[in-house]
Design an enzyme around this catalytic site. Structure first.
Site: not given
Ligand code: IPM
Ligand code: MN
Length: 371
Positions: A142, A189, A221, A245, A249
């Protein structure tokens, strides 16, 4: 207690849901004799419209001078659909987080008995789910260097983390695990990304100071799959900015609606409390947006200042509204209530010690007597 609260209701449904959160804070201050002073300030698209800046200097100053920030939502379709826009509402939120050093975003998630059967996921899968995501908030992709060439053929976003940035949120996450079920899952990851390998090294080292906490690693993942397959396995999830983020959700589906998820952003300066949902422009001004995430964010604000009983009052009232189906259309397709009515119910429930004010029959008909 006396608190000065900056109110940044922002865009879309932000003002509507924030208004309900303020209603609830006022009920709490009335009941417990606290003094909450509010100072409103503009942020996001509305601030761009007024000043050209998504985070005007004055707004930042108001935030710095306050004890806490109550944030609504940010974003507007006129920017979402225009990738060439130079100034974007989201920049206001990102700059605010960065300027205040709010490096840890805490996003709790639980299930509500009354909603379990309504979930898109199977009841036996989600029952008992109760975890919290510690999302790093002021670094990573970000905030890394961004580039886009003039011709529109190449663009890049750099993902960078320093050891300090990893350590400070990790300590908070381990401390949270110690007072929960003592399990921490680092989501990364590390099979591909250098930044993730740095996270693993630092977190492994930090874990030595928290021997009572069981540390596990999960690739992002796989984590995305596990959150849906077996969400009850998680206690504290620690992860970098963008993974947090996305996963939060996704995880909101377990609770029943993204309109239920609150968050606290803490770090160096004034802490901020905000629903995780966005500005939901389609619902703006319709009085249909779910105010519970904003109201639960106010509860997190009270928790932050150790007003535990007050925060608990809010959570109990929210649970009651869900149990009685006094909810907005995202949770209640048949007999739904408006944003304002849900807020009114929660306020009245908090203020009425005897719990005598509502008439169950009317509620069943979708007409609460208190409304
Ligand atoms: C969130 C939001 C923000 C984010 C946006 C509005 C910049 O999606 O708080 O989760 O990506 O952090
Ligand atoms: Mn988000």
């Amino acid at each position: 207690m006396k608190l000065k609260i900056a109110v940044l209701s922002g865009d879309g449904i932000g003002p509507e849901v924030t208004q309900q959160a303020l209603k609830i804070l006022n009920a709490i201050s009335e009941k417990y004799n606290h003094t909450f002073e509010y100072e409103k300030a503009d942020v996001g698209a509305i601030a761009i419209d007024k000043t050209g800046d998504p985070l005007p200097e004055e707004t930042l100053k108001t935030c710095i001078d306050s004890d806490a920030i109550l944030f609504g939502a940010i974003g507007d379709p006129k920017y979402d659909n225009n990738p060439s826009a130079k100034v974007r509402p989201e920049q206001g939120l990102l700059k605010l987080r960065k300027s205040l050093g709010l490096f840890a975003n805490i996003r709790p998630l639980c299930t509500y008995d009354a909603l379990i059967h309504k979930s898109n996921l199977k009841e036996h899968v989600i029952k008992g789910t109760d975890f919290v995501i510690y999302r790093e908030l002021t670094s990573g992709i970000y905030f890394g260097e961004k580039e886009a060439d003039e011709k529109g053929e190449t663009a890049s976003d750099n993902c960078k983390y320093t050891a300090d940035e990893i350590d400070r949120i990790s300590h908070l996450a381990f401390k949270a695990a110690q007072v929960r079920r003592k399990k921490l899952t680092l989501v990364d990851k590390a099979n591909v990304l250098e930044t993730s390998r740095l996270w693993r090294k630092r977190v492994t080292k930090i874990a030595e100071s928290y021997p009572d906490v069981n540390l596990q690693f999960l690739f992002v993942d796989n984590a995305a799959m596990q959150i849906i397959l077996n969400p009850a396995q998680f206690d504290v999830i620690l992860t970098e900015n963008m993974f947090g983020d996305i996963l939060s959700d996704e995880a909101s589906v377990i609770s029943g609606s993204i309109g239920l998820l609150a968050s606290a952003s803490v770090g160096k300066h004034t802490a901020m409390f905000e629903p995780i949902h966005g500005s939901y422009p389609q619902a703006k001004g319709k009085n249909i947006a779910n105010p519970l995430a904003a109201i639960l964010s106010a509860a997190m604000l009270l928790d932050h200042f150790e007003m535990y009983e007050e925060a608990e009052d809010i959570k109990i009232a929210v649970e009651k509204s869900i149990e009685l189906n006094i909810t907005t259309p995202d949770l209640n397709t048949t007999n739904h209530f408006s944003t304002t009515n849900v807020g009114n119910f929660i306020r009245d429930y908090i203020l009425d010690d005897e719990n005598t004010f509502y008439n169950k029959n009317n509620i069943d008909l979708g007409q609460s007597t208190i409304i």
